[in-house]
Design a protein around this motif. Structure first.
Motif: not given
Length: 232
Positions: A51-79
């Protein structure tokens, strides 16, 4: 979860450039899809970027690490596909410094200490058990904690990890009699109202794998009276 979870309109983005996006995960969000079928945070971030960049089709996003579902805080993704293996390498080589905050009821034995255990995961109940000696299929776990604030009825701990094991902070703190507030799975006596646990990925620092600038990102605390009392 009783609280409103992340969506592309309320996503809290803490940092973004051409290669990386870092968000503040809410309790209840899952980072990647699982058997629940709930929409993962990765998909929400993709929708935000589309939505931000008005991209059509699939958006690339790589998951680098995870946090447990009930926790909060920083999560890094690769674009970008360029940044993803470099970020993965930073995690493997432990060149990313992560600091967590946890709220516990019981006072730890020492004001600061290093905990060393061997953790064994039970996939049937998705729970780890800590041992003081190595056993078959266990993995060594090391963390450093310090008490950084005494609350009315709780203690705020700052935690730095040397290893990244399944439920490591939750398991090791429970092993010394300091289960995290709200963490029923690891021995706390009652749940938090929003089904979260009081564990927050507070700060992260690393050298950007592409630009080589140093990043130091701090995640705001959840909106909650007890977390409000933790502000230093």
């Amino acid at each position: 979860m009783s609280k409103v979870l992340s969506n592309k309109s309320n996503l809290q983005v803490l940092y973004e450039d051409n290669h990386i996006i870092i968000v503040n995960k809410r309790a209840g969000d899952i980072v990647q899809g699982d058997k629940t079928g709930d929409k993962p945070l990765s998909d929400i971030v993709k929708e935000f970027l589309a939505e931000k960049y008005n991209k059509q089709g699939n958006v690339y996003l790589g998951t680098v690490h995870r946090l447990d579902r009930p926790t909060t805080g920083l999560v890094i993704f690769s674009k970008t596909s360029k940044a993803l293996p470099r970020l993965n390498k930073l995690f493997v080589s432990k060149d990313i410094s992560k600091t967590y905050w946890a709220i516990v009821k019981n006072q730890p034995p020492k004001s600061k200490d290093t905990l060393i255990h061997w953790l064994k995961k039970n996939p049937k109940n998705n729970k780890s058990t800590a041992y003081y000696k190595e056993i078959k299929d266990s993995k060594k776990a090391i963390l450093h904690y310090s008490i950084i604030k005494k609350l009315d009825n709780y203690y705020l701990l700052e935690i730095n990890l040397e290893t990244g094991r399944h439920h490591q902070i939750r398991t090791q703190l429970a092993c010394i009699g300091c289960s995290i507030k709200g963490d029923l799975k690891y021995g706390f006596n009652r749940s938090n109202k929003d089904a979260s646990i009081s564990l927050h990925a507070r700060h992260i620092s690393f050298i950007h794998p592409v630009s080589k600038i140093e990043l130091n990102i701090t995640a705001p605390l959840p909106k909650d009276p007890i977390w409000d009392a933790c502000i230093i």
